[in-house]
Design a protein around this motif. Sequence first.
Motif, PDB file in Angstrom:
ATOM      1  N   GLN A 156      10.080  -7.350   8.339  1.00  0.00           N
ATOM      2  CA  GLN A 156       8.904  -7.637   7.523  1.00  0.00           C
ATOM      3  C   GLN A 156       8.901  -9.030   6.923  1.00  0.00           C
ATOM      4  N   GLY A 157      10.032  -9.701   6.920  1.00  0.00           N
ATOM      5  CA  GLY A 157      10.111 -11.009   6.283  1.00  0.00           C
ATOM      6  C   GLY A 157      10.339 -10.872   4.787  1.00  0.00           C
ATOM      7  N   ARG A 158      10.107 -11.944   4.060  1.00  0.00           N
ATOM      8  CA  ARG A 158      10.373 -11.969   2.622  1.00  0.00           C
ATOM      9  C   ARG A 158       9.123 -11.576   1.837  1.00  0.00           C
ATOM     10  N   VAL A 159       9.328 -10.660   0.878  1.00  0.00           N
ATOM     11  CA  VAL A 159       8.268 -10.274  -0.049  1.00  0.00           C
ATOM     12  C   VAL A 159       8.834 -10.346  -1.455  1.00  0.00           C
ATOM     13  N   GLU A 160       7.941 -10.457  -2.453  1.00  0.00           N
ATOM     14  CA  GLU A 160       8.391 -10.546  -3.842  1.00  0.00           C
ATOM     15  C   GLU A 160       7.582  -9.626  -4.734  1.00  0.00           C
ATOM     16  N   GLY A 161       8.277  -8.979  -5.676  1.00  0.00           N
ATOM     17  CA  GLY A 161       7.642  -8.114  -6.658  1.00  0.00           C
ATOM     18  C   GLY A 161       7.554  -6.664  -6.198  1.00  0.00           C
ATOM     19  N   HIS A 162       7.467  -5.764  -7.185  1.00  0.00           N
ATOM     20  CA  HIS A 162       7.450  -4.331  -6.887  1.00  0.00           C
ATOM     21  C   HIS A 162       6.316  -3.913  -5.959  1.00  0.00           C
ATOM     22  N   ALA A 163       5.124  -4.440  -6.158  1.00  0.00           N
ATOM     23  CA  ALA A 163       3.991  -4.026  -5.319  1.00  0.00           C
ATOM     24  C   ALA A 163       4.237  -4.395  -3.859  1.00  0.00           C
ATOM     25  N   ALA A 164       4.721  -5.589  -3.611  1.00  0.00           N
ATOM     26  CA  ALA A 164       4.982  -6.027  -2.235  1.00  0.00           C
ATOM     27  C   ALA A 164       6.157  -5.270  -1.628  1.00  0.00           C
ATOM     28  N   ILE A 165       7.189  -5.013  -2.430  1.00  0.00           N
ATOM     29  CA  ILE A 165       8.330  -4.237  -1.928  1.00  0.00           C
ATOM     30  C   ILE A 165       7.872  -2.821  -1.591  1.00  0.00           C
ATOM     31  N   ALA A 166       7.045  -2.221  -2.442  1.00  0.00           N
ATOM     32  CA  ALA A 166       6.533  -0.872  -2.176  1.00  0.00           C
ATOM     33  C   ALA A 166       5.734  -0.852  -0.868  1.00  0.00           C
ATOM     34  N   ASP A 167       4.868  -1.837  -0.664  1.00  0.00           N
ATOM     35  CA  ASP A 167       4.100  -1.914   0.588  1.00  0.00           C
ATOM     36  C   ASP A 167       5.033  -2.049   1.793  1.00  0.00           C
ATOM     37  N   ASN A 168       6.068  -2.887   1.636  1.00  0.00           N
ATOM     38  CA  ASN A 168       7.045  -3.106   2.687  1.00  0.00           C
ATOM     39  C   ASN A 168       7.752  -1.793   3.040  1.00  0.00           C
ATOM     40  N   LEU A 169       8.197  -1.057   2.022  1.00  0.00           N
ATOM     41  CA  LEU A 169       8.901   0.200   2.268  1.00  0.00           C
ATOM     42  C   LEU A 169       7.981   1.245   2.895  1.00  0.00           C
ATOM     43  N   ARG A 170       6.756   1.340   2.404  1.00  0.00           N
ATOM     44  CA  ARG A 170       5.804   2.296   3.003  1.00  0.00           C
ATOM     45  C   ARG A 170       5.597   1.976   4.486  1.00  0.00           C
ATOM     46  N   SER A 171       5.541   0.700   4.816  1.00  0.00           N
ATOM     47  CA  SER A 171       5.394   0.288   6.211  1.00  0.00           C
ATOM     48  C   SER A 171       6.597   0.736   7.033  1.00  0.00           C
ATOM     49  N   LEU A 172       7.807   0.519   6.494  1.00  0.00           N
ATOM     50  CA  LEU A 172       9.009   0.956   7.199  1.00  0.00           C
ATOM     51  C   LEU A 172       9.003   2.468   7.405  1.00  0.00           C
ATOM     52  N   TRP A 173       8.618   3.208   6.371  1.00  0.00           N
ATOM     53  CA  TRP A 173       8.666   4.672   6.431  1.00  0.00           C
ATOM     54  C   TRP A 173       7.574   5.275   7.301  1.00  0.00           C
ATOM     55  N   ASN A 174       6.402   4.654   7.326  1.00  0.00           N
ATOM     56  CA  ASN A 174       5.246   5.308   7.943  1.00  0.00           C
ATOM     57  C   ASN A 174       4.791   4.719   9.274  1.00  0.00           C
ATOM     58  N   ASP A 175       4.971   3.419   9.481  1.00  0.00           N
ATOM     59  CA  ASP A 175       4.483   2.811  10.713  1.00  0.00           C
ATOM     60  C   ASP A 175       5.268   3.265  11.939  1.00  0.00           C
TER      61      ASP A 175
END
Length: 173
Positions: A47-66
């Motif tokens: 996913q590359g680099r993300v910052e902050g809880h909202a972006a980390i949450a989006d990143n994790l949801r992508s890992l879990w669901n995509d």
Amino acid sequence: MAWELTALDRMEIQELYARYAWGIDLADLDMALSTFTQDAGFDHLWQGRVEGHAAIADNLRSLWNDRQHWWYGRQHLMNHFIMEPREEEGEVDVRCFFQILQFQTDYKTNFVFGIGTRIDHVTKKEGPWRFQSLHVNAWTAADQVPWKGDFLMAERPNHVAPPVDPDNLGGTK
């Protein structure tokens, strides 16, 4: 160095890694996010680099669901911790190895999905130890292994498996 990590600090940092693994491997967003500071950076191979809880949450949801079939049944293992305090008290750089084990539910098999190293910055600025930044170095090519010795493998010829003699599969003649 004006301060030293205590044994309790070291145990709490190791538990931080355990909470992170339980959170990300079981899709427990609250637990996973509780391991990061509000302004944390998360640098992950895919996913590359993300910052902050909202972006980390989006990143994790992508890992879990995509690609859920790739994530479901996964275990992240982190070990061989080297914890190096920074000059400012409550700031520590942590290096470790990681392995990702995968239970493939369709075939009911287990395998090593990936290995690599991590370099993370943990902090107590918000109370308990949390990740300020997390950098995953998944080994997907030889130049990603942080080898410190002489690299002699480049001088070796390409190795090819010997031909198989179909009349001698048992190893004796």
